[in-house]
Each structure stands twice: as C-alpha cells, then as structure tokens.
Write an enzyme that holds these catalytic residues in place. Structure first.
Site, mmCIF file in Angstrom:
data_model
loop_
_atom_site.group_PDB
_atom_site.id
_atom_site.type_symbol
_atom_site.label_atom_id
_atom_site.label_comp_id
_atom_site.label_asym_id
_atom_site.label_seq_id
_atom_site.Cartn_x
_atom_site.Cartn_y
_atom_site.Cartn_z
ATOM 1 N N GLY A 1 6.286 -10.071 -9.310
ATOM 2 C CA GLY A 1 5.389 -10.565 -8.301
ATOM 3 C C GLY A 1 6.175 -11.031 -7.031
ATOM 4 O O GLY A 1 5.844 -10.843 -5.580
ATOM 5 N N CYS B 1 3.431 17.135 8.333
ATOM 6 C CA CYS B 1 1.990 17.451 9.037
ATOM 7 C C CYS B 1 0.809 16.188 8.601
ATOM 8 O O CYS B 1 -0.195 16.733 8.709
ATOM 9 C CB CYS B 1 1.555 18.998 8.333
ATOM 10 S SG CYS B 1 2.743 19.726 9.107
HETATM 11 N N1 LLP Z 1 3.184 -6.658 -13.775
HETATM 12 C C1 LLP Z 1 2.738 -5.210 -12.957
HETATM 13 C C2 LLP Z 1 1.238 -5.456 -13.983
HETATM 14 C C3 LLP Z 1 2.711 -4.967 -11.861
HETATM 15 O O1 LLP Z 1 0.662 -4.019 -11.830
HETATM 16 C C4 LLP Z 1 3.307 -4.751 -11.197
HETATM 17 C C5 LLP Z 1 3.137 -4.018 -10.190
HETATM 18 C C6 LLP Z 1 4.556 -5.540 -11.587
HETATM 19 C C7 LLP Z 1 4.781 -6.136 -13.134
HETATM 20 C C8 LLP Z 1 5.907 -5.245 -10.706
HETATM 21 O O2 LLP Z 1 5.549 -6.259 -9.391
HETATM 22 P P1 LLP Z 1 6.985 -6.438 -8.613
HETATM 23 O O3 LLP Z 1 7.679 -7.366 -9.226
HETATM 24 O O4 LLP Z 1 7.477 -5.224 -8.314
HETATM 25 O O5 LLP Z 1 6.155 -6.805 -7.570
HETATM 26 N N2 LLP Z 1 3.983 0.125 -4.805
HETATM 27 C C9 LLP Z 1 3.559 -1.202 -4.168
HETATM 28 C C10 LLP Z 1 3.948 -2.180 -4.882
HETATM 29 C C11 LLP Z 1 3.061 -2.181 -6.190
HETATM 30 C C12 LLP Z 1 2.893 -2.925 -7.003
HETATM 31 C C13 LLP Z 1 2.016 -2.725 -8.350
HETATM 32 N N3 LLP Z 1 2.305 -3.718 -9.466
HETATM 33 C C14 LLP Z 1 4.859 -1.372 -2.790
HETATM 34 O O6 LLP Z 1 5.488 -0.299 -2.812
HETATM 35 O O7 LLP Z 1 4.889 -2.407 -2.329
#
Ligand code: LLP
Length: 427
Positions: free
Chosen positions: A239, A342
C-alpha cells in the site's frame, strides 16, 4: 529516483532512447527499467534492516515473467491473489515457500494448487473460506498453513476503490471475528496457524494509517498469545504510495523506520506485500500521437494507446504525467489526451496543461509500471501492447505485441453443438 531521464534532450530508458525503442517495437509500448526495479527493491529492503522480514512483491501490480524473475533473483517472495498468479510466479522461478496467497474468493481448485505447491501461507478472508481450506487440505492429506486477514478498520485516506481495510469493505474479517476463527483454526488438525495478515489499501501517502493498523493487529496478537494461540509472522500488507504528480509519499526509509518502531518487541517474522512502490515508477507507456483534433473549444490529442492499455485514468481519475519524448519545441496549451476506444471515458489526461504535441510525436506516459499492463485488456478488439525490459544499453522484448489472430484464439464461429437433455421434473 528512476532511470527515465533526458540525455541530450531526448527521454531515455537507462541508456536507450525511448524513440528508438518505439521505432523498434512499435506503440503502444510498455517499457520497464531494470536498474529502477533493482534500486527500488534495494531501498525498500535496506529500510527494513534489523527486522526479520520477507518482502512478498504483490504480483498483481505487474506480473510479467521478466519482472517476477528479476525480483525473485533479488530475493523477493510474492503475494498472489489467484491460481494464475501462482502459475506465473512458478514459471518465473519464484519459490513457493516464499509465496503468500491473499484474496476473498479462492476456489477449491486454486486452494489445492497452492497447497500442493507448498506455499508459505494462505491469507484467509472469511470463516467459510477457512472451512473450504480445511476440507481441501484433508483431501490432500496436508496441513494448510494459514493466516487470518483482519480488517483493522482504519481509513487509509486514498481513492475509495482502493481502500480495503474499512469495516464496510469485502476484504478480511473483523478483529472480533478473527478471535473466534483463530480458536476454530487452532483446533483443526488440517490447519496450521502461522500468522496474521492485513492490508488496508493502496497508494497511501502517510505512515499514520499503517501505524494504526499495525497497532490494532499487535493488540490482537497479544490477546491471542494470552489465550494460547502463538503466531510466527505478522503480514502488514502493501500500500505504500508513490509520486505520480504532486503527492508527497513517505520515502521507503521513513516507512521502514516507522514499521520497525511499530514492531518493537516482536520477535517473529514480518511480511510485507508491496506492489506499486517497487514497479510503479519503473515503467512508462509510450504512445504515438495520431491526430490533433478540435471539438468546439476543446482540443484533443488522439493517441494510439487507450483505456484498454492503461485504465487508471478512466477508472480512478488517476493522474499520470505525460511528456514529449523528443526535445521538440511545442507551444503550451490545454488538451485532452484521448485514445481510440469507443467510450467517452477513454482518456489518458483531461484538461491537461502541457506542450501541445503534433501528429507523429511520441508521448511518454509516466508511472505506468504498476497496474498498467496488468489491468490492460483487448476491449474494442485491440491487441494488447508489447512490453520491453531495458538493462543499460540492452532492451529485451519480454512480451510480444498481441496479434489479430491472438484475439480470436480459442474462439470458433460455428463449433459443433453439444446437446444437454432438458431437466426432468421431479414429483
Ligand atoms: N496486498 C494485497 C492483499 C493487496 O490487495 C494489494 C493491492 C497489495 C498487497 C499491493 O498494494 P500496493 O503496494 O501495490 O499498493 N488497481 C489499483 C490498485 C489496486 C490495489 C489492489 N490491492 C490502482 O491502479 O491504483
């Protein structure tokens, strides 16, 4: 810090001009930088020195085999959310014993695949899921290593679509439910209770929500210890945010230091699941301007990449910096950068103040390494883009551009039919 910088006025990936890459491989094109990936890995890993930890890269951010391979060689474990991601990790040479498996909807087939491969841990997100894991483990004659993913109910102050740790979210179980489920799990011979997990959201730009979440999880771990349930690891999820434009996320050093402080006194292992912070700014999307167009007062640059290639602007109203790759002098103006799909939501930027490109100019869409290609689709029957990984002055095509025949693979216009008898009425 990333390795997409100007050399003699021209934007490069490490030592290679992006214009040359676009000419060699065509557009739209995803370009990743190995040096940036390595650097991001090192900075994050180093920030945790002194803490017994395992960084499990969240494969969903960018699951290209070459990216997984590079991170696996650096020592990464992986956070996966599907059987398909586990398959990718294995194909890339990742070690199953460093894999944690998150996700609210694991099928029996996926659970069996993960257990038979010997993953480190399944992060369980509900009571019914715990039940299924137990059944599948018994069938396979193994003990399933599990953590419960708890929902610490903290507000990560990010886009609502990517906040996952609130009470109202579909993810995880509440702290109260976790207490009950740990007792159930501890009494089940098919279940091996290993740890606890949480993940509160994505693109988080202060350390406060992480610290709140860790404090709540640690309180639960203490209570469990008193009632005889001893855990070996705490998984604090991913996150950590990155800079897309004017955000000011904590440097990994600051994040790492805060995590270490919050984990003081914990002698077990700490697992992290970062995705975006490792790959986001290690990738760009190159797109060629097809036409300049006016509609009333509005000006559009129509480019050859669309929302099928990069959906973040359409889905989250996300900002990605866009710049001209060449050093051409172009007047400033306010434009929408739109794709050929589109849908009116097909844009890469709206009302953006920038150098107004001309037809044929190459644009670099920054910070596209995370959730770029991995969320792309072939909507509008648009073959998915190619992906290139640069290392110094060497470029490797790590995914071929899809072709029109690729688009119809598995389809048949007039396949032989199969008759299913009508159900008999009972009684
Ligand atoms: N762990 C779990 C259980 C997760 O659901 C996620 C991301 C991560 C780790 C990794 O999170 P990060 O470090 O990348 O923030 N498509 C969205 C982001 C969705 C994230 C979903 N879960 C975007 O493009 O901003």
């Amino acid at each position: 810090m990333n390795h997409f910088q100007r050399r003699n006025g021209e934007l490069c990936a490490e030592e290679i001009s992006l214009e040359r890459l676009a000419r060699a491989y065509g557009t739209p094109l995803y370009v990743y930088s190995s040096a940036t990936l390595r650097r991001h890995w090192k900075v994050l890993d180093r920030s945790l020195t002194g803490l017994r930890h395992l960084v499990c890269y969240a494969a969903k951010a960018n699951a290209n085999l070459a990216v997984l391979d590079l991170l696996a060689r650096l020592g990464a474990g992986f956070d996966i959310v599907s059987g398909g991601e586990l398959y990718r990790v294995l194909q890339a040479g990742g070690a199953p014993r460093k894999v944690v498996y998150s996700g609210v909807g694991k099928t029996d087939e996926e659970i069996a695949f993960a257990l038979s491969q010997g993953v480190k841990c399944l992060n369980v997100e509900s009571g019914p899921e715990l039940g299924r894991i137990s059944v599948v483990a018994r069938r396979l004659g193994v003990r399933a290593p599990i953590s419960l993913r708890v929902n610490p109910d903290v507000d990560p102050r990010t886009h609502p679509y990517i906040a996952t740790g609130l009470k109202t979210s579909k993810f995880g179980v509440s702290v109260e439910d976790a207490r009950r489920l740990y007792t159930v799990a501890a009494g089940d011979p098919a279940i091996d209770v290993r740890g606890v997990a949480c993940h509160i959201g994505s693109q988080i730009t202060t350390v406060v929500p992480f610290l709140d979440a860790i404090a709540r999880v640690r309180a639960l771990v203490r209570d469990l210890g008193r009632s005889g349930v001893r855990l070996r690891h705490i998984d604090i999820g991913g996150g950590l945010g990155i800079q897309y434009s004017d955000e000011n996320p904590p440097h990994p050093d600051e994040y790492g230091a805060a995590v270490k402080r919050a984990m003081k006194g914990w002698s077990g292992e700490v697992i992290l699941e970062p995705g975006r912070v490792l790959v986001g700014n290690a990738g760009v999307l190159l797109t060629r301007v097809l036409f300049l167009k006016r509609s009333g007062r509005k000006r559009f640059a129509v480019v050859d990449a669309g929302m099928n290639d990069l959906v973040r602007p359409s889905l989250y109203d996300a900002h990605h910096d866009i710049e001209l790759v060449g050093g051409e002098a172009r007047p400033e103006g306010t434009i929408d950068v739109v794709g050929p799909v589109c849908e009116s939501s097909d844009f890469l930027a709206r009302g953006r103040r920038m150098a107004v490109p001309e037809a044929g100019d190459l644009l670099c869409v920054r910070s596209a390494g995370a959730y770029g290609f991995s969320m792309s689709s072939s909507y509008n029957a648009r073959p998915r883009a190619a992906e290139v990984l640069v290392d110094g002055d060497v470029a490797r095509l790590v995914r071929k551009r899809e072709t029109w025949p690729d688009l119809v693979r598995g389809e048949r216009a007039r396949p032989a039919g199969r008759r299913f008898p009508a159900p008999r009425r009972i009684g």
